[in-house]
Design a protein around this motif. Structure first.
Motif, PDB file in Angstrom:
ATOM      1  N   GLN A  34       0.821  -1.211   0.000  1.00  0.00           N
ATOM      2  CA  GLN A  34       0.000   0.000   0.000  1.00  0.00           C
ATOM      3  C   GLN A  34       0.861   1.270   0.000  1.00  0.00           C
ATOM      4  OE1 GLN A  34      -2.280  -1.967   3.310  1.00  0.00           O
ATOM      5  NE2 GLN A  34      -3.836  -0.510   2.638  1.00  0.00           N
ATOM      6  N   PRO A  35       1.677   1.440  -1.033  1.00  0.00           N
ATOM      7  CA  PRO A  35       2.510   2.645  -1.107  1.00  0.00           C
ATOM      8  C   PRO A  35       1.638   3.884  -1.297  1.00  0.00           C
ATOM      9  CG  PRO A  35       2.567   1.468  -3.195  1.00  0.00           C
ATOM     10  CD  PRO A  35       1.819   0.591  -2.230  1.00  0.00           C
ATOM     11  N   GLU A  36       1.733   4.833  -0.374  1.00  0.00           N
ATOM     12  CA  GLU A  36       0.864   6.006  -0.419  1.00  0.00           C
ATOM     13  C   GLU A  36       1.563   7.234  -0.975  1.00  0.00           C
ATOM     14  OE1 GLU A  36      -1.778   9.238   0.363  1.00  0.00           O
ATOM     15  OE2 GLU A  36       0.298   9.118   1.033  1.00  0.00           O
ATOM     16  N   SER A  37       2.861   7.345  -0.754  1.00  0.00           N
ATOM     17  CA  SER A  37       3.576   8.550  -1.166  1.00  0.00           C
ATOM     18  C   SER A  37       4.937   8.192  -1.741  1.00  0.00           C
ATOM     19  CB  SER A  37       3.744   9.491   0.037  1.00  0.00           C
ATOM     20  OG  SER A  37       4.386  10.689  -0.340  1.00  0.00           O
ATOM     21  N   ALA A  38       5.355   8.965  -2.755  1.00  0.00           N
ATOM     22  CA  ALA A  38       6.690   8.806  -3.340  1.00  0.00           C
ATOM     23  C   ALA A  38       7.329  10.188  -3.374  1.00  0.00           C
ATOM     24  CB  ALA A  38       6.599   8.217  -4.738  1.00  0.00           C
ATOM     25  N   LEU A  39       8.320  10.411  -2.533  1.00  0.00           N
ATOM     26  CA  LEU A  39       8.960  11.718  -2.385  1.00  0.00           C
ATOM     27  C   LEU A  39      10.402  11.655  -2.854  1.00  0.00           C
ATOM     28  CD1 LEU A  39       8.812  14.663  -1.194  1.00  0.00           C
ATOM     29  CD2 LEU A  39       9.780  13.668   0.898  1.00  0.00           C
ATOM     30  N   VAL A  40      10.788  12.574  -3.723  1.00  0.00           N
ATOM     31  CA  VAL A  40      12.166  12.627  -4.202  1.00  0.00           C
ATOM     32  C   VAL A  40      13.058  13.306  -3.156  1.00  0.00           C
ATOM     33  CG1 VAL A  40      13.726  13.537  -5.954  1.00  0.00           C
ATOM     34  CG2 VAL A  40      11.492  12.628  -6.618  1.00  0.00           C
ATOM     35  N   ASP A  41      14.100  12.600  -2.738  1.00  0.00           N
ATOM     36  CA  ASP A  41      15.151  13.155  -1.888  1.00  0.00           C
ATOM     37  C   ASP A  41      16.284  13.548  -2.830  1.00  0.00           C
ATOM     38  OD1 ASP A  41      17.155  13.724  -0.085  1.00  0.00           O
ATOM     39  OD2 ASP A  41      17.323  11.674   0.704  1.00  0.00           O
ATOM     40  N   ALA A  42      16.212  14.763  -3.345  1.00  0.00           N
ATOM     41  CA  ALA A  42      17.109  15.190  -4.417  1.00  0.00           C
ATOM     42  C   ALA A  42      18.569  15.185  -3.982  1.00  0.00           C
ATOM     43  CB  ALA A  42      16.707  16.574  -4.907  1.00  0.00           C
ATOM     44  N   ALA A  43      18.849  15.584  -2.758  1.00  0.00           N
ATOM     45  CA  ALA A  43      20.230  15.678  -2.286  1.00  0.00           C
ATOM     46  C   ALA A  43      20.918  14.321  -2.292  1.00  0.00           C
ATOM     47  CB  ALA A  43      20.265  16.279  -0.884  1.00  0.00           C
ATOM     48  N   ASN A  44      20.141  13.271  -2.061  1.00  0.00           N
ATOM     49  CA  ASN A  44      20.710  11.922  -2.022  1.00  0.00           C
ATOM     50  C   ASN A  44      20.347  11.078  -3.242  1.00  0.00           C
ATOM     51  OD1 ASN A  44      22.027  11.839   0.733  1.00  0.00           O
ATOM     52  ND2 ASN A  44      19.963  12.470   1.330  1.00  0.00           N
ATOM     53  N   SER A 268      10.892  16.868 -15.397  1.00  0.00           N
ATOM     54  CA  SER A 268       9.932  16.268 -16.321  1.00  0.00           C
ATOM     55  C   SER A 268       9.502  14.859 -15.932  1.00  0.00           C
ATOM     56  CB  SER A 268      10.531  16.232 -17.737  1.00  0.00           C
ATOM     57  OG  SER A 268      11.734  15.468 -17.743  1.00  0.00           O
ATOM     58  N   THR A 269       9.820  14.456 -14.707  1.00  0.00           N
ATOM     59  CA  THR A 269       9.442  13.108 -14.271  1.00  0.00           C
ATOM     60  C   THR A 269       8.532  13.188 -13.051  1.00  0.00           C
ATOM     61  OG1 THR A 269      11.591  12.282 -15.037  1.00  0.00           O
ATOM     62  CG2 THR A 269      10.282  10.813 -13.656  1.00  0.00           C
ATOM     63  N   ILE A 270       7.462  12.396 -13.083  1.00  0.00           N
ATOM     64  CA  ILE A 270       6.529  12.301 -11.973  1.00  0.00           C
ATOM     65  C   ILE A 270       6.495  10.856 -11.492  1.00  0.00           C
ATOM     66  CG2 ILE A 270       4.093  12.475 -11.291  1.00  0.00           C
ATOM     67  CD1 ILE A 270       3.772  14.752 -13.226  1.00  0.00           C
ATOM     68  N   TYR A 271       6.523  10.682 -10.172  1.00  0.00           N
ATOM     69  CA  TYR A 271       6.505   9.352  -9.566  1.00  0.00           C
ATOM     70  C   TYR A 271       5.139   9.137  -8.922  1.00  0.00           C
ATOM     71  CZ  TYR A 271      11.439  10.069 -10.412  1.00  0.00           C
ATOM     72  OH  TYR A 271      12.641  10.349 -11.021  1.00  0.00           O
ATOM     73  N   VAL A 272       4.455   8.071  -9.336  1.00  0.00           N
ATOM     74  CA  VAL A 272       3.072   7.834  -8.924  1.00  0.00           C
ATOM     75  C   VAL A 272       2.987   6.551  -8.098  1.00  0.00           C
ATOM     76  CG1 VAL A 272       0.687   7.572  -9.696  1.00  0.00           C
ATOM     77  CG2 VAL A 272       2.301   8.885 -11.093  1.00  0.00           C
ATOM     78  N   PRO A 273       2.671   6.655  -6.784  1.00  0.00           N
ATOM     79  CA  PRO A 273       2.439   5.438  -6.003  1.00  0.00           C
ATOM     80  C   PRO A 273       1.071   4.857  -6.344  1.00  0.00           C
ATOM     81  CG  PRO A 273       2.201   7.385  -4.624  1.00  0.00           C
ATOM     82  CD  PRO A 273       2.580   7.874  -5.979  1.00  0.00           C
ATOM     83  N   LEU A 274       1.035   3.574  -6.597  1.00  0.00           N
ATOM     84  CA  LEU A 274      -0.195   2.871  -6.961  1.00  0.00           C
ATOM     85  C   LEU A 274      -0.559   1.970  -5.787  1.00  0.00           C
ATOM     86  CD1 LEU A 274       0.941   2.025 -10.608  1.00  0.00           C
ATOM     87  CD2 LEU A 274      -0.481   3.957  -9.858  1.00  0.00           C
ATOM     88  N   MET A 275      -1.368   2.499  -4.887  1.00  0.00           N
ATOM     89  CA  MET A 275      -1.617   1.833  -3.601  1.00  0.00           C
ATOM     90  C   MET A 275      -2.183   0.437  -3.751  1.00  0.00           C
ATOM     91  SD  MET A 275      -3.028   4.562  -0.795  1.00  0.00           S
ATOM     92  CE  MET A 275      -3.678   3.206   0.176  1.00  0.00           C
ATOM     93  N   ASN A 276      -3.135   0.271  -4.627  1.00  0.00           N
ATOM     94  CA  ASN A 276      -3.827  -1.015  -4.739  1.00  0.00           C
ATOM     95  C   ASN A 276      -3.042  -2.050  -5.527  1.00  0.00           C
ATOM     96  OD1 ASN A 276      -5.960   0.062  -3.286  1.00  0.00           O
ATOM     97  ND2 ASN A 276      -7.044   0.742  -5.111  1.00  0.00           N
ATOM     98  N   GLU A 277      -1.957  -1.613  -6.179  1.00  0.00           N
ATOM     99  CA  GLU A 277      -1.132  -2.537  -6.956  1.00  0.00           C
ATOM    100  C   GLU A 277       0.229  -2.788  -6.306  1.00  0.00           C
ATOM    101  OE1 GLU A 277      -1.441  -1.782 -11.375  1.00  0.00           O
ATOM    102  OE2 GLU A 277      -2.439   0.023 -10.612  1.00  0.00           O
ATOM    103  N   GLY A 278       0.524  -2.094  -5.203  1.00  0.00           N
ATOM    104  CA  GLY A 278       1.801  -2.286  -4.522  1.00  0.00           C
ATOM    105  C   GLY A 278       2.983  -1.855  -5.360  1.00  0.00           C
ATOM    106  N   ALA A 279       2.823  -0.771  -6.126  1.00  0.00           N
ATOM    107  CA  ALA A 279       3.865  -0.369  -7.064  1.00  0.00           C
ATOM    108  C   ALA A 279       4.040   1.147  -7.092  1.00  0.00           C
ATOM    109  CB  ALA A 279       3.524  -0.879  -8.466  1.00  0.00           C
ATOM    110  N   VAL A 280       5.171   1.574  -7.650  1.00  0.00           N
ATOM    111  CA  VAL A 280       5.432   2.974  -7.962  1.00  0.00           C
ATOM    112  C   VAL A 280       5.800   3.045  -9.435  1.00  0.00           C
ATOM    113  CG1 VAL A 280       6.929   4.971  -7.547  1.00  0.00           C
ATOM    114  CG2 VAL A 280       6.220   3.531  -5.623  1.00  0.00           C
ATOM    115  N   ALA A 281       5.126   3.940 -10.157  1.00  0.00           N
ATOM    116  CA  ALA A 281       5.395   4.120 -11.587  1.00  0.00           C
ATOM    117  C   ALA A 281       6.043   5.475 -11.825  1.00  0.00           C
ATOM    118  CB  ALA A 281       4.092   4.029 -12.390  1.00  0.00           C
ATOM    119  N   ALA A 282       7.009   5.513 -12.739  1.00  0.00           N
ATOM    120  CA  ALA A 282       7.651   6.762 -13.124  1.00  0.00           C
ATOM    121  C   ALA A 282       7.146   7.175 -14.503  1.00  0.00           C
ATOM    122  CB  ALA A 282       9.168   6.595 -13.151  1.00  0.00           C
TER     123      ALA A 282
END
Length: 286
Positions: A34-44, A268-282
């Motif tokens: 159930q991934p709810e959020s995908a946050l970019v940690d740009a520094a790392n 130009s890239t968006i990261y989408v957590p897909l809660m019901n599929e257990g995945a993150v899509a770019a």
């Protein structure tokens, strides 16, 4: 949130499929819970993913954070454990803040250690987070029409207004917060009596302004801005919308229901957590 009823999906499906897709998927990483959020940690140069693992409102100790590389490789499946149902996140002052029901968890970015927990008095269902240029952190309370502000480790009620209409996503954009509203009259299955829209909150004046042309169109979840363009997800239909000042929201990509709190590299890239599929899509934007 849970799998939600098909009737709302059917009601909005015409909007969701009306536009030609203008964002192409470049990779998808699975195995999350159930991934709810995908946050970019740009520094790392990495992505932090929050995993709810169970009831989004239950303090069960099952939640955790994962790490992904920017090209979709799992760096650490269980980077930070010891949470309940973590959702939106923000980064400020070398720390990561995660909304966790009625608390905010604080993680040291360098070590991955959970260093503190901030109790938010009066909180009901904390959801998304963002940090402004000064390092102040904001967190929405979806079930209380409220946004809290945290300065260091001190939470305060920033704004409570019925116009927020179940605020879910929040994104600091200069002197304003962009808010994605879920809608009015939330039912037990998280469908709504009236769908939400996009709002702006003037940080100095604490005034809520509905963004023109972007009202009552979907139960919105995550929101980001890239330049003068706003992107928001509709959890119920899995739709990613694009909105540019004064125009109408356009559907640019559609997933299965469950698209949640999106993140971006700011380009130009968006990261989408897909809660019901257990995945993150770019997604790469055209």
């Amino acid at each position: 949130m849970k799998n939600l009823i098909a009737s709302t999906f059917l009601a909005i499906a015409g909007i969701a499929t009306a536009a030609t897709a203008e964002a192409g998927e470049i990779w998808r990483a699975g195995g999350f819970e159930q991934p709810e959020s995908a946050l970019v940690d740009a520094a790392n140069k990495r992505i932090v993913v929050s995993n709810i693992v169970g009831n989004p409102g239950e303090a069960d100790g099952n939640g955790y954070l994962s790490l992904l590389s920017l090209d979709g490789k799992v760096i650490s499946r269980h980077w930070v454990d010891g949470m309940d149902a973590p959702k939106g996140m923000a980064i400020a002052g070398g720390k990561l803040y995660a909304a966790d029901i009625t608390k905010v968890r604080v993680v040291d970015l360098a070590s991955g250690k959970l260093v503190s927990t901030i109790d938010v008095p009066g909180a009901v269902f904390l959801n998304d987070m963002t940090a402004d240029a000064s390092g102040k952190v904001y967190v929405t309370d979806m079930l209380a029409d409220t946004i809290y502000r945290i300065d260091g480790d001190k939470p305060e009620l920033f704004i409570k207004d019925a116009l927020l209409a179940s605020p879910n996503g929040v994104f600091a954009d200069g002197d304003r917060l962009i808010v994605a509203s879920w809608g009015k009259g939330i039912k037990p299955d998280f469908s709504t009596a009236a769908p939400g829209g996009l709002l702006a909150v003037d940080v100095a004046r604490k005034k809520v302004t509905p963004l023109p042309g972007a009202q009552n169109f979907a139960d919105l979840d995550g929101v980001i801005a890239i330049g003068d363009t706003i992107y928001a997800t509709a959890y119920m239909t899995g739709t990613l919308y694009r909105y540019k000042g004064g125009g109408a929201p356009e559907a640019i990509a559609t997933f299965k229901p469950g698209s949640a709190d999106i993140g971006t590299d700011g380009n130009s890239t968006i990261y989408v957590p897909l809660m019901n599929e257990g995945a993150v899509a770019a997604l790469k934007l055209d």
